[in-house]
Each structure stands twice: as structure tokens, then as C-alpha cells.
Design a protein around this motif. Structure first.
Motif, mmCIF file in Angstrom:
data_model
loop_
_atom_site.group_PDB
_atom_site.id
_atom_site.type_symbol
_atom_site.label_atom_id
_atom_site.label_comp_id
_atom_site.label_asym_id
_atom_site.label_seq_id
_atom_site.Cartn_x
_atom_site.Cartn_y
_atom_site.Cartn_z
ATOM 1 N N LEU A 265 0.827 -1.201 0.000
ATOM 2 C CA LEU A 265 0.000 0.000 0.000
ATOM 3 C C LEU A 265 0.865 1.256 0.000
ATOM 4 O O LEU A 265 1.814 1.375 0.781
ATOM 5 C CB LEU A 265 -0.915 0.021 1.233
ATOM 6 N N ASP A 266 0.537 2.215 -0.842
ATOM 7 C CA ASP A 266 1.201 3.516 -0.870
ATOM 8 C C ASP A 266 0.685 4.332 0.310
ATOM 9 O O ASP A 266 -0.451 4.801 0.307
ATOM 10 C CB ASP A 266 0.884 4.223 -2.201
ATOM 11 N N ARG A 267 1.534 4.483 1.335
ATOM 12 C CA ARG A 267 1.106 5.136 2.558
ATOM 13 C C ARG A 267 1.590 6.584 2.659
ATOM 14 O O ARG A 267 1.654 7.145 3.749
ATOM 15 C CB ARG A 267 1.580 4.329 3.775
ATOM 16 N N ARG A 268 1.897 7.182 1.529
ATOM 17 C CA ARG A 268 2.227 8.610 1.562
ATOM 18 C C ARG A 268 0.973 9.417 1.897
ATOM 19 O O ARG A 268 -0.106 9.124 1.392
ATOM 20 C CB ARG A 268 2.783 9.069 0.214
ATOM 21 N N ILE A 269 1.134 10.428 2.759
ATOM 22 C CA ILE A 269 0.008 11.289 3.103
ATOM 23 C C ILE A 269 -0.385 12.112 1.879
ATOM 24 O O ILE A 269 0.465 12.671 1.186
ATOM 25 C CB ILE A 269 0.366 12.200 4.286
ATOM 26 N N ASP A 270 -1.681 12.162 1.625
ATOM 27 C CA ASP A 270 -2.226 12.927 0.506
ATOM 28 C C ASP A 270 -2.422 14.378 0.960
ATOM 29 O O ASP A 270 -3.252 14.650 1.829
ATOM 30 C CB ASP A 270 -3.561 12.316 0.075
ATOM 31 N N PRO A 271 -1.676 15.330 0.390
ATOM 32 C CA PRO A 271 -1.848 16.730 0.810
ATOM 33 C C PRO A 271 -3.272 17.244 0.634
ATOM 34 O O PRO A 271 -3.750 18.047 1.449
ATOM 35 C CB PRO A 271 -0.872 17.490 -0.105
ATOM 36 N N LEU A 272 -3.966 16.787 -0.393
ATOM 37 C CA LEU A 272 -5.335 17.247 -0.616
ATOM 38 C C LEU A 272 -6.265 16.738 0.479
ATOM 39 O O LEU A 272 -7.225 17.420 0.855
ATOM 40 C CB LEU A 272 -5.831 16.807 -1.992
ATOM 41 N N ALA A 273 -5.975 15.562 0.992
ATOM 42 C CA ALA A 273 -6.763 15.037 2.112
ATOM 43 C C ALA A 273 -6.545 15.873 3.372
ATOM 44 O O ALA A 273 -7.478 16.094 4.157
ATOM 45 C CB ALA A 273 -6.393 13.577 2.378
ATOM 46 N N VAL A 274 -5.320 16.346 3.577
ATOM 47 C CA VAL A 274 -5.040 17.202 4.729
ATOM 48 C C VAL A 274 -5.821 18.510 4.619
ATOM 49 O O VAL A 274 -6.410 18.983 5.601
ATOM 50 C CB VAL A 274 -3.522 17.475 4.833
ATOM 51 N N GLU A 275 -5.859 19.092 3.433
ATOM 52 C CA GLU A 275 -6.644 20.310 3.215
ATOM 53 C C GLU A 275 -8.119 20.069 3.514
ATOM 54 O O GLU A 275 -8.775 20.887 4.182
ATOM 55 C CB GLU A 275 -6.452 20.774 1.768
ATOM 56 N N GLU A 276 -8.660 18.934 3.060
ATOM 57 C CA GLU A 276 -10.062 18.625 3.341
ATOM 58 C C GLU A 276 -10.297 18.436 4.834
ATOM 59 O O GLU A 276 -11.319 18.889 5.375
ATOM 60 C CB GLU A 276 -10.481 17.380 2.560
ATOM 61 N N TYR A 277 -9.366 17.792 5.493
ATOM 62 C CA TYR A 277 -9.536 17.535 6.916
ATOM 63 C C TYR A 277 -9.612 18.826 7.720
ATOM 64 O O TYR A 277 -10.485 18.985 8.589
ATOM 65 C CB TYR A 277 -8.394 16.660 7.439
ATOM 66 N N PHE A 278 -8.714 19.753 7.458
ATOM 67 C CA PHE A 278 -8.712 20.977 8.258
ATOM 68 C C PHE A 278 -9.848 21.923 7.873
ATOM 69 O O PHE A 278 -10.175 22.829 8.644
ATOM 70 C CB PHE A 278 -7.347 21.667 8.176
ATOM 71 N N ALA A 279 -10.477 21.701 6.740
ATOM 72 C CA ALA A 279 -11.684 22.457 6.410
ATOM 73 C C ALA A 279 -12.918 21.828 7.027
ATOM 74 O O ALA A 279 -13.761 22.526 7.597
ATOM 75 C CB ALA A 279 -11.842 22.542 4.892
ATOM 76 N N LEU A 280 -13.036 20.504 6.936
ATOM 77 C CA LEU A 280 -14.288 19.823 7.262
ATOM 78 C C LEU A 280 -14.252 19.027 8.566
ATOM 79 O O LEU A 280 -15.300 18.696 9.124
ATOM 80 C CB LEU A 280 -14.667 18.882 6.109
ATOM 81 N N GLY A 281 -13.071 18.663 9.016
ATOM 82 C CA GLY A 281 -12.964 17.824 10.207
ATOM 83 C C GLY A 281 -12.974 16.345 9.884
ATOM 84 O O GLY A 281 -12.873 15.509 10.779
ATOM 85 N N TYR A 282 -13.080 16.002 8.608
ATOM 86 C CA TYR A 282 -13.014 14.621 8.128
ATOM 87 C C TYR A 282 -12.493 14.677 6.701
ATOM 88 O O TYR A 282 -12.394 15.762 6.102
ATOM 89 C CB TYR A 282 -14.392 13.942 8.170
ATOM 90 N N ILE A 283 -12.149 13.527 6.174
ATOM 91 C CA ILE A 283 -11.652 13.450 4.799
ATOM 92 C C ILE A 283 -12.771 12.884 3.945
ATOM 93 O O ILE A 283 -13.247 11.776 4.177
ATOM 94 C CB ILE A 283 -10.378 12.587 4.722
ATOM 95 N N ALA A 284 -13.210 13.675 2.984
ATOM 96 C CA ALA A 284 -14.409 13.347 2.216
ATOM 97 C C ALA A 284 -14.148 12.249 1.196
ATOM 98 O O ALA A 284 -13.065 12.170 0.609
ATOM 99 C CB ALA A 284 -14.929 14.603 1.509
ATOM 100 N N GLU A 285 -15.183 11.428 0.954
ATOM 101 C CA GLU A 285 -15.108 10.438 -0.104
ATOM 102 C C GLU A 285 -14.794 11.135 -1.430
ATOM 103 O O GLU A 285 -15.293 12.235 -1.670
ATOM 104 C CB GLU A 285 -16.451 9.704 -0.224
ATOM 105 N N PRO A 286 -13.962 10.528 -2.262
ATOM 106 C CA PRO A 286 -13.373 9.183 -2.179
ATOM 107 C C PRO A 286 -11.979 9.138 -1.556
ATOM 108 O O PRO A 286 -11.370 8.083 -1.521
ATOM 109 C CB PRO A 286 -13.290 8.781 -3.654
#
Length: 644
Positions: free
Chosen positions: A172-193
Motif C-alpha cells: 500500500l502507498d502510505r504517503r500522506i495525501d496533501p489534498l486530504a489534509v486540506e479537506e480535513y482541516f476544512a471539514l474535520g473529516y476526509i471526504a469520499e473518495p
């Protein structure tokens, strides 16, 4: 309720390592402590953890069709399976169990990918068809049950009920997705997909994915969506009567169980309506569970008691102390990726309480989204009326300037915050609603992130999540529009995620009658005036429940399932939050701008501002990073990470 896992060779028929499959399955043991099952054949491996609810004797998984060529692993419940059995038997299919799982394999044989249209329930399942050399993945319409998957570099498709299942695979590619981090700090969760890892994805609600060996892996297919037609001509009285009957049917279906069953009872409208309906359907007293808070500002237990006494339930209450913050690290490990809804703490506790008495619990989740219950809806509609008075081309420059010049007044009620109002009037509906639900607004996220991390984002803004869904909303009705956005984002990414992980941590199955998809579809036909009237949300629902529930339960101010974060971070957690936010863990990621972190802490702890939500979001991110494998390379966006 269960956990599923598996591997599929999309290119050939390699044999998969049994030890690896055992690790993938065992890490989700909590989802199904009763039994574990496996199936191996060339090119495919399936695994299952079982929490026995229906057909205790013969419902083991993986489960097969008559000749063993079709196998399925399944998490959830198909509530209408008893209706489908005779239809499938008439087509020549032979059933060997009384399990709802067996309906899936025969429905696949009968209807192929269209089988998902026939299922009424909450589900995530993966099916392998040897004859067609096909793997088929599907998730329920409202996203109640989770399903994670990853296409690995060697052509292996890995899947599981939780992200931790996939992290057991070394590919599994376990690199952190920068776009997921942006979503998290906006929404408090990481949106699908997205997930926090670049190599893993969530199957979206109402989506299926069909993979055929030897063919390119295509994007998931959306097989269902809700349409807000708002064209139902029913009178208020008729709408109340039909709503009551539809809720009764939904609850009745969810009371089918061979193990002890009960309900959460928060004292709010939705859970109270579910309990009242259950009581009318049950000969025995309903088991109900409530969490009380030592802090009276957050305590709804008195309203729960009123409903419990009215219906003579077997009521169980536990009081959570105001400083119940010892779960921070537990939650970080439980959710597998950053998750910032602090109500996960009382949700975890009420699931813990319920599991002492029942194995299945009904909840009131989903009512706010379909019935217009959130307070933010009323505020958004007020702003929309003002926005509609002037075209965007006039509003943007005028109110944008006023919003920049006017001083901030975060201490005042929102309706009196002129700066906030001016800023809202300068936006379009999507941007305004996204801004209202963001934990850290765009300007705050810009200051939060380091220059190097902003470069990695490449201009990506989490509002794109909302814009993508807005394009498919199919309505310009102001209330219906934001209900649709919440059904696609907040309900799935926040509410359902919270309840699934908290309940499964205690091997508890939670069922949501207000997320019955025929009910959701019918509610979407009702005019918005029946859902919000005179500033009263859930208008038709409250009127329908008046004969069944106390007036004080129906018409009191909404409290929510909250914890006193602001006080924690100025009191008992003052030093802990400072160490978490300014310590080496977050610094090592390279994601954050330290001076802004210091500003958030100092302004909050001095009492100048309430930054409790951003600070909690940072604390949970820090706890997530600490849960990563210490043997991995230094933690940074783009680094290779592994869950502990």
C-alpha cells in the motif's frame, strides 16, 4: 454487523499469502468477534469477521451460491431479504440458509450489477464470480457502512471495512495525501473518495465498482442518488400521517433480530421518535440507553427520561464527567485517519453502555439532513434571501469590501456579526455554505499551512468537494440544495463514520431508521415549506410526532451531542494541547506554520477568541501522526507512513 477483507489479482491468478490475509482480518476482530472465515482460490482471497445477528447457526461467511462459483463477504443488513427469497426461488435458486447474505449471491446471479437496486438496507459487500472472473464491490445508498479499497502497483486490488485493514499490506502507498489534509482541516473529516493515504480510496455512498480480470480498472459507478423534486401535493395532515406510517415500517424492518435489541435515546426529536415507534411495535419494554453529562449545559438526559417514563422502557443512563478526555488516543487509533468531531467521545461512551445490554441498537441519525433540522439551515436561508436581492456581480465587490474593512466580533451572536454577514453576502450559495461549516476557514487554512505545504496543494481548495456535489444536486431550492450537500458530505464523512467506528469498537450493530432510502426519497418530494416553517426545522416531523412525544422534547432548543472543548483547553487540557500543537510531532510533518499555531493557542487560552474547534482538529491530527509506525521515515507530507 461484520468486517470484510480481501485481495483480487486483476491481471492473473496468483496465490495470496494466507498469513497476510490473517493479519488483515484479525486487525478488525472487534467488528466481528463471534467467528472468522476465509476463502482462497487462485487469484482471490476473501476474509470475514462475524458479529452474529440473524441466522446464528448457518450464516457463516464467505457464503457461496449452489455450485460454489460465486462467493460473497458482506457487512450490514438487507432488511427486505425475506421479500426477495421467494422471488429468487421462483427463478430457480436454492437457499441453504436463513441469512440475508445468501440473497446477495443469488441476486447477483439473477440480475448482475443491477442487484444493488433490489436491496433495502445498509451494506458494504464484495462478491467474486469465478465464471465471469469478476470482483464486484458495492456500498449502500446513504453510506452507512464503509468500504475501503486500493489498487496496488502489482495489480492487486485490496479491500477492507476499515483503513487499518489495507495498511497491513506492504504494497500500500502510505504517503500522506496533501489534498486530504486540506479537506480535513476544512471539514474535520476526509471526504469520499479520498483517504489520508494517497494509495487508498473509499467507495462512495450509492456506488459500485465492477472489476474484470485482465481489463483496466474503471471508476466506480453511481447506482443511486436522491432527487429533491419537492412536488408532492400532500396537505400537512396527510404528510404527517404518511410520515408516521413510513417511519413505522422502517423501524419495524430494523427490529428483526435474533439477539438483544434496543435504542439510543438522547432526548432529541429523532431518537425519541424512533423509541416511541419501537414501543408501539413491541410487546416487551424497549431497552434504551442514554448518556448524561455532568455539565448541565450539555446534558439532555432529563428529556430522555421523560420519553423513557412515558413508554416505560428499560432505561439505562450513565453520566460522563465533564473532563472525559482520556479517549483522545483511543479515537485516533479507532478512526485510522484524522477525524475531528469531538462528539465522538460521548458517541463512544453511549455505544459502550449499550453493548452491556444489547447487541443491536436503533438510532435517530439522518433526521436532520432529510428533515431540515440543523440550526445552520435557518441561518443559511436568511442569508440566501438577502443574497437573492442583489446579483453576485454587485454583491461581491460591495460586501467583499465591507467584510474586509469591518472589525471582527466573534464574541457576539452570529446574527450580530456584521463582518461575518458581509463576507457571507459576498459569496455564492456553495461558497457561503461551505464557509459556514468549515472548521478552519480558507483564510485560516492559508495561515495554518507552511509555504512548502501550500505549494504541494497546488491551489487545491476543499470547497471543490462541495462544488462537485453541487453540480449534481438537481435543485435550486435553497433548503433542498444544502440538504443535498449534507447528505453527500457531512452525513457520510462525519456522522456515519463516527457511529460506525464507535459502535464497531464495542461489537455493537447500529441501525438507522431515518436513513431508510425509500423514506429519504419520499421526504425529498415534500416541499421545503413542510420542513422549515417560521424558522422551525423538522416542522412536519414535529407535527407528526405531537401525539407521541412531550411538547418539551419536540420544541425545545436543539443542543447537540457536545463536549466542553473551550473550557478544557483553558483548564485541564491547557498544557496538553500546547504540547500537542507546538511539539515535535506536528513540527516534523512540515505541514504547519508555527507562528500561526502559537497565535491559535495564545488567543484561545487568553480568552480573546474561541479557537477550541481548530485546536481540537490539530490535537486529533497530532494524535493520528503519533499512531503512525515509529519505524517509518520521518513524518512528512509525501513520506511513507504506516499505522501502528
Amino acid at each position: 454487523m461484520c468486517g470484510i477483507a480481501g485481495l483480487f489479482d486483476t491481471r492473473g491468478k496468483r496465490d495470496f499469502d494466507r498469513g497476510l490475509m490473517s493479519r488483515m482480518n484479525d486487525i478488525q476482530h472487534h467488528r466481528g468477534p463471534d467467528e472468522g472465515g476465509y476463502h482462497f482460490e487462485p487469484g482471490v482471497a476473501l476474509a470475514h469477521r462475524r458479529l452474529s445477528i440473524i441466522d446464528l447457526a448457518t450464516g457463516q461467511q464467505p457464503l457461496f451460491n449452489e455450485d460454489g462459483s460465486v462467493a460473497v463477504v458482506f457487512n450490514g443488513e438487507i432488511y427486505n431479504f425475506q421479500e426477495l427469497v421467494p422471488e429468487l426461488e421462483a427463478l430457480g435458486h436454492v437457499f441453504h440458509t436463513r441469512s440475508d447474505t445468501e440473497v446477495i449471491v443469488h441476486a447477483w446471479e439473477a440480475w448482475g450489477e443491477a442487484c444493488v437496486h433490489r436491496f433495502r438496507g445498509m451494506f458494504a459487500f464484495v462478491l467474486h464470480d469465478r465464471q465471469r472472473e469478476t470482483l464486484f464491490l458495492a456500498r449502500d445508498r446513504l453510506g452507512v457502512k464503509p468500504l475501503f479499497y486500493a489498487l496496488l502497483a502489482d495489480g492487486t486490488l485490496a479491500f477492507g471495512s476499515e483503513l487499518k485493514v489495507l495498511t497491513q499490506h506492504p504494497g500500500l502507498d502510505r504517503r500522506i495525501d496533501p489534498l486530504a489534509v486540506e479537506e480535513y482541516f476544512a471539514l474535520g473529516y476526509i471526504a469520499e473518495p479520498r483517504t489520508i493515504f494517497e494509495g487508498a480510496r473509499k467507495l462512495g455512498p450509492g456506488e459500485s465498482l465492477c472489476i474484470r480480470r485482465g481489463q483496466p480498472v474503471v471508476a466506480p459507478t453511481r447506482y443511486w442518488d436522491v432527487r429533491f423534486t419537492l412536488d408532492n401535493p400532500l396537505s400537512l395532515g396527510d404528510a404527517c400521517a404518511e410520515l408516521t406510517e413510513r417511519l413505522r415500517e422502517s423501524v419495524r424492518l430494523r427490529m428483526i433480530s435474533e439477539v438483544p435489541l434496543g435504542a439510543f435515546l438522547s432526548g432529541g426529536v429523532d431518537s425519541s421518535a424512533v423509541v416511541a415507534t419501537m414501543a408501539a411495535l413491541s410487546d416487551a419494554p424497549v431497552n434504551t440507553c442514554s448518556i448524561g453529562f455532568a455539565d448541565p449545559r450539555f446534558n439532555e438526559s432529563e428529556f430522555a427520561r421523560m420519553v423513557a417514563e412515558r413508554y416505560r422502557t428499560n432505561h439505562h443512563v450513565e453520566t460522563v464527567e465533564s473532563d472525559d478526555f482520556d479517549l483522545i488516543d483511543t479515537l485516533a487509533a479507532l478512526y485510522d485517519e484524522p477525524y475531528a468531531d469531538s462528539s465522538a467521545i460521548p458517541t463512544y461512551r453511549v455505544c459502550q453502555l449499550a453493548r452491556k445490554h444489547v447487541t443491536v441498537a436503533l438510532s435517530g441519525d439522518g433526521g436532520d439532513e432529510s428533515l431540515g433540522g440543523y440550526r445552520r439551515y435557518r441561518l443559511h436561508l436568511m442569508e440566501e434571501r438577502m443574497r437573492s436581492a442583489l446579483p453576485l456581480g454587485v454583491r461581491q465587490p460591495l460586501f467583499g469590501l465591507l467584510g474586509r474593512l469591518y472589525p471582527k466580533a466573534d464574541w457576539a451572536p452570529r446574527v450580530f456579526r456584521a463582518k461575518t454577514t458581509f463576507q457571507a453576502l459576498a459569496r455564492d450559495a456553495v461558497e457561503a455554505y461551505f464557509h459556514s461549516v468549515s472548521i478552519l476557514r480558507r483564510d485560516m487554512r492559508s495561515q495554518l499551512f507552511s509555504a512548502s505545504f501550500r505549494a504541494q496543494l497546488g491551489g487545491y481548495d476543499a470547497i471543490e468537494v462541495f462544488r462537485r456535489h453541487a453540480a449534481a444536486a438537481g435543485t435550486d431550492d435553497p433548503l433542498a440544495f444544502i440538504q443535498y450537500l449534507d447528505l453527500k458530505t457531512y452525513l457520510v464523512g462525519d456522522i456515519n463514520t463516527k457511529v460506525d467506528r464507535a459502535s464497531m469498537a464495542h461489537s455493537l450493530e447500529v441501525r438507522e431508521p431515518l436513513m431508510d432510502h425509500p423514506l429519504v426519497e419520499w421526504l425529498a418530494t415534500l416541499p421545503s415549506a413542510l420542513k422549515m416553517k417560521g424558522g422551525e426545522g423538522k416542522y412536519v416531523f414535529k407535527r407528526a410526532m405531537e401525539p407521541m412525544l412531550p411538547h418539551d422534547v419536540l420544541y425545545r432548543p436543539k443542543m447537540g451531542f457536545s463536549v466542553p472543548l473551550a473550557r478544557w483547553f483553558r483548564g485541564p487540557l491547557k498544557q496538553r494541547v500546547r504540547e500537542a500543537v507546538l511539539g515535535g510531532t506536528l513540527a516534523s510533518t512540515g505541514i504547519f506554520n508555527r507562528p500561526y499555531l502559537e497565535h491559535l493557542l495564545d488567543a484561545h487560552q487568553s480568552g480573546a477568541r474561541d479557537y477550541s474547534a481548530p485546536l481540537w482538529t490539530l490535537m486529533m491530527f497530532e494524535a493520528f501522526v503519533r499512531n503512525l509506525d515509529r519505524a517509518a521515515a520521518p513524518v512528512a507530507a509525501g513520506a511513507d507512513l504506516a499505522l501502528a
